[in-house]
Design a protein around this motif. Sequence first.
Motif, short mmCIF file in Angstrom:
data_model
loop_
_atom_site.label_atom_id
_atom_site.label_comp_id
_atom_site.label_asym_id
_atom_site.label_seq_id
_atom_site.Cartn_x
_atom_site.Cartn_y
_atom_site.Cartn_z
N ALA A 103 0.84 -1.20 0.00
CA ALA A 103 0.00 0.00 0.00
C ALA A 103 0.87 1.24 0.00
CB ALA A 103 -0.91 0.00 1.23
N GLN A 104 0.40 2.27 -0.69
CA GLN A 104 1.03 3.58 -0.67
C GLN A 104 0.00 4.62 -0.23
OE1 GLN A 104 3.94 4.59 -3.88
NE2 GLN A 104 2.97 2.87 -4.96
N LEU A 105 0.45 5.52 0.59
CA LEU A 105 -0.41 6.59 1.10
C LEU A 105 0.29 7.92 0.86
CD1 LEU A 105 -2.71 7.85 2.80
CD2 LEU A 105 -1.37 7.31 4.85
N PHE A 106 -0.36 8.78 0.08
CA PHE A 106 0.11 10.15 -0.14
C PHE A 106 -0.82 11.07 0.64
CE2 PHE A 106 1.00 7.55 -3.84
CZ PHE A 106 2.33 7.82 -4.10
N ALA A 107 -0.25 11.87 1.54
CA ALA A 107 -1.10 12.65 2.45
C ALA A 107 -0.69 14.11 2.48
CB ALA A 107 -1.04 12.06 3.87
N LEU A 108 -1.69 14.97 2.50
CA LEU A 108 -1.54 16.41 2.72
C LEU A 108 -2.38 16.76 3.93
CD1 LEU A 108 -0.93 19.43 2.03
CD2 LEU A 108 -2.93 19.34 0.53
N ARG A 109 -1.76 17.39 4.91
CA ARG A 109 -2.50 17.80 6.11
C ARG A 109 -2.09 19.21 6.46
NH1 ARG A 109 -5.30 16.31 10.68
NH2 ARG A 109 -4.54 17.15 12.66
N SER A 110 -3.06 20.09 6.58
CA SER A 110 -2.79 21.49 6.92
C SER A 110 -3.74 21.94 8.01
CB SER A 110 -2.95 22.38 5.68
OG SER A 110 -2.65 23.73 5.99
N VAL A 111 -3.18 22.48 9.10
CA VAL A 111 -3.96 22.95 10.24
C VAL A 111 -3.53 24.37 10.56
CG1 VAL A 111 -4.68 22.52 12.61
CG2 VAL A 111 -4.04 20.59 11.14
N SER A 112 -4.48 25.30 10.57
CA SER A 112 -4.19 26.71 10.86
C SER A 112 -5.00 27.18 12.05
CB SER A 112 -4.53 27.60 9.66
OG SER A 112 -3.75 27.26 8.53
N TYR A 113 -4.45 28.15 12.76
CA TYR A 113 -5.18 28.81 13.84
C TYR A 113 -5.10 30.31 13.65
CZ TYR A 113 -6.67 30.49 18.38
OH TYR A 113 -7.35 31.16 19.36
N ARG A 114 -6.25 30.97 13.78
CA ARG A 114 -6.31 32.43 13.65
C ARG A 114 -7.07 32.99 14.83
NH1 ARG A 114 -5.91 36.53 9.66
NH2 ARG A 114 -5.91 38.47 10.87
N GLN A 115 -6.41 33.87 15.57
CA GLN A 115 -7.05 34.53 16.70
C GLN A 115 -8.02 35.58 16.19
OE1 GLN A 115 -4.34 36.29 19.47
NE2 GLN A 115 -5.78 36.17 21.18
N LEU A 116 -9.22 35.60 16.78
CA LEU A 116 -10.26 36.54 16.35
C LEU A 116 -10.57 37.57 17.43
CD1 LEU A 116 -12.73 33.98 14.71
CD2 LEU A 116 -10.93 35.33 13.61
N GLY A 117 -9.67 37.76 18.31
CA GLY A 117 -9.89 38.65 19.44
C GLY A 117 -9.38 37.99 20.70
N ARG A 118 -9.50 38.69 21.81
CA ARG A 118 -8.94 38.17 23.04
C ARG A 118 -9.63 36.88 23.48
NH1 ARG A 118 -9.64 38.73 28.62
NH2 ARG A 118 -7.68 38.59 29.81
N ARG A 119 -10.90 36.71 23.16
CA ARG A 119 -11.66 35.57 23.65
C ARG A 119 -12.19 34.67 22.53
NH1 ARG A 119 -12.93 35.68 29.00
NH2 ARG A 119 -12.57 37.61 30.14
N ALA A 120 -11.61 34.74 21.36
CA ALA A 120 -12.11 33.91 20.27
C ALA A 120 -10.98 33.57 19.30
CB ALA A 120 -13.25 34.61 19.53
#
Length: 808
Positions: free
Chosen positions: A441-458
Amino acid sequence: MHFTFDTYTFFLRHLLINKRLNCLWLLLCFLGMMMSLPYPAQGINSAKLPYATAPFSDDDRQPGLIRGVITDQQTGETLIGVNILLEGTTTGTSSAADGSYRLEALPPGIYALRFSYVGYETFVRTDVIVRPGRATQLDISLQESAFDAEAITVQAGYFQRRNDQPVSSVSFNPEEIRRAPGGGQEVLRIVALLPSVASVGDTRQDILVRGGSVLENTYIVDNIPMPGIQHFRQQGGQSNGPIGIINTDLVADLSFQGGAFGASYGEALSSVTNITYREGSRNGLEGDVNFNMAGAGGTLEHGLAEGRGSLLLSARRSYLDLIADAINAGGAPRYSDAQLKAVYDLNDANRLSLINIYGSSQFRSRAGDAIDAGLDEIASVRNWQNTLGANLRTLWGTGFFTNTSLSWSVTGDETRTFRLREAEAGDLFLEDPEFALNAEAQLFALRSVSYRQLGRRAGIEFGTDVRHERTQFDYTLAQGFDRAGNVVPAFRRDTAVNGTLAAGFATLQLRPLSRLSVNAGLRADYTSYNSRTDWSPRASLRYALSSRWSASAGWGLYHQANPRFLLSQSGTNRTLANPRAMHWVAGLAYQITPETLITLEGYYKGYSRMPQLPGTTQNSDPGFVFDRAGSWLPELVSEGKGYARGVELLLQKKMADGFYGAVSASFFRTRYQDYRGNWQDRDFDIRYLFSVNGGWRPNNNYELSVRWSLQGGGPRTPFDETASATLGSGVLDMSRFNELRRPAFHALYVRADRRYFFRSTNLVTFIEIWNAYNRSNPDSYAWSSITNQETRINQFSILPVGGVSFEF
């Protein structure tokens, strides 16, 4: 026809309990401990430093240092001016403008560091090892306090609880992994110490999370998905040995989530194990050489580009096969693995890391040893896998970062099983392969995780997860019988199973109140095998009732593609719906003291759209398909359903005042509805788990620890002795399906560690006794056509385990 085999387990056990080999191991372990006998301490000037005593004076031993970077746990931003203090001393420092810190000229020893910052929870990190002449990298992320605006006394915490993982989440630091009695320094054996995790015993690496099967778990290393982390892994997901591929000496952090995990994770119905590899040294050459009960290995690390990067290399190879040949102890397994991590800072905002994880294992059992054990089956197995991946971490600006990985994994499986038959003259002969499999078996994977602050509490976490799979199956089945006694005709299949899994996800993270954190997420998964899109909403929250009490809850839908081996068996199987699980989790946590935490959680996991035999099936095996996915099941439907429910208690005490320990207990049921409409106990309906472990470290040089584990016996189906004797093969009495229970498993593990600081090097030795009171715990039951009777195969008897690591 069922394509699992127990021969590997037997032959490994046969090798390890061989009297000559036991004597050899005991001698090696004893010599290893004796090599580290302490010299009298001389003129130590650092008596105020906890556990910092050693057999060389400060003038003799090269000092070490601790350095790292401190960041906000949520946003990834560096924190300036964080106070860092060595517990029990006045020695400390603060983080610089880039979040970095250094504690220099430290006598070699074991320390605890306190990190405090206005508006953040104070955190104490224990078990920080300072080695002679070496730098210890310790990066820390701090959680914003729920009481930053209130006049309330908040204790320093030895536990870090993430707001984005409010339920069913536990982490382990490297020293906790290394010293766990009975853990064998193996990732999955460490995880099995938790109340949400059952194991199948000492002889395998499999974990069963909250009543689920081994197929329901996923593994991530440095943001890169892994096809598996066990040596000797079968198509049904089971392992056939106690050894894993991951070298835990390279692990910086091990995080386990046993339920209600966030939308950034897919392809799992039960759990996520997230592993972070450490960086190598950014200075000169460092490394270690080691040997233990199963093999030898070593690690090398060196800085790159004048400190802008690092290279870390590790390799291990077993020598059980060499010893077995030398002392004529019978067949033995062989495994090897090699791992690499390279890190390079492209600039202040971009860091590129590269990993490669390789593992190979093979085993050929011997007919004579099988006969001695009362077995009539032998096997030849060769497995390999390699994962190559790169991850780019980008800081886009204040409160905005991304981790993006690309990876390529290759796995291979060559398996042959043979049946021993008796000729008319009474001689035994080997038939043609009963089952022959070649799979790649061959597995080609792309994984991207981002975080964006939307204010002090979000803030919002979002990303994508894409996997393209190409699997080739070539297998041959000889005519035989399945475990229900039905005839299975001879069959040959050579087919490709190619498909794409694509997902997008987003989670909104809110703190509407200072004490309340809320996560609301959504994941969409497309599977090309059946051209279906599944939507998975998820939500979780935590509320701080006080500085000591907190309540948490989680809910979510989870989907997973069917095992590819099942898809390969027929065209209709490829149209099956993706299995689904719904999680409900609620819990309470109470911080008894800064270093002691007790948690109580209850959960319900409902299964639907599970593969099962059609309702028109007659006289067949009613077993839950996910519990036996290595079987021949060419005609399935997506009508299965089931549940798991239970309650768990975990009491943890981190290392403080020389002591640490944990007590865990769980009570649960896991059941399903079979194709006849009857509710049955799943194979992993173990019902109760209990474990207690603890250790004492009187000083730098010694550590003693002990663990006792108990788990209920799972259900099993007795053999139909008349039918089995007639057919010469094991036939289960399906009228009494899962009616019997295996005896409960319990075992005692005792461990002693010795650490010795030389002038510029470090020696670590340990010895363990597994199953110290020699309990006969059953591993499995088999039918022998040679003896025409049931054979019980036991797990390890009393077993000495030892090792030595020399660090330079």
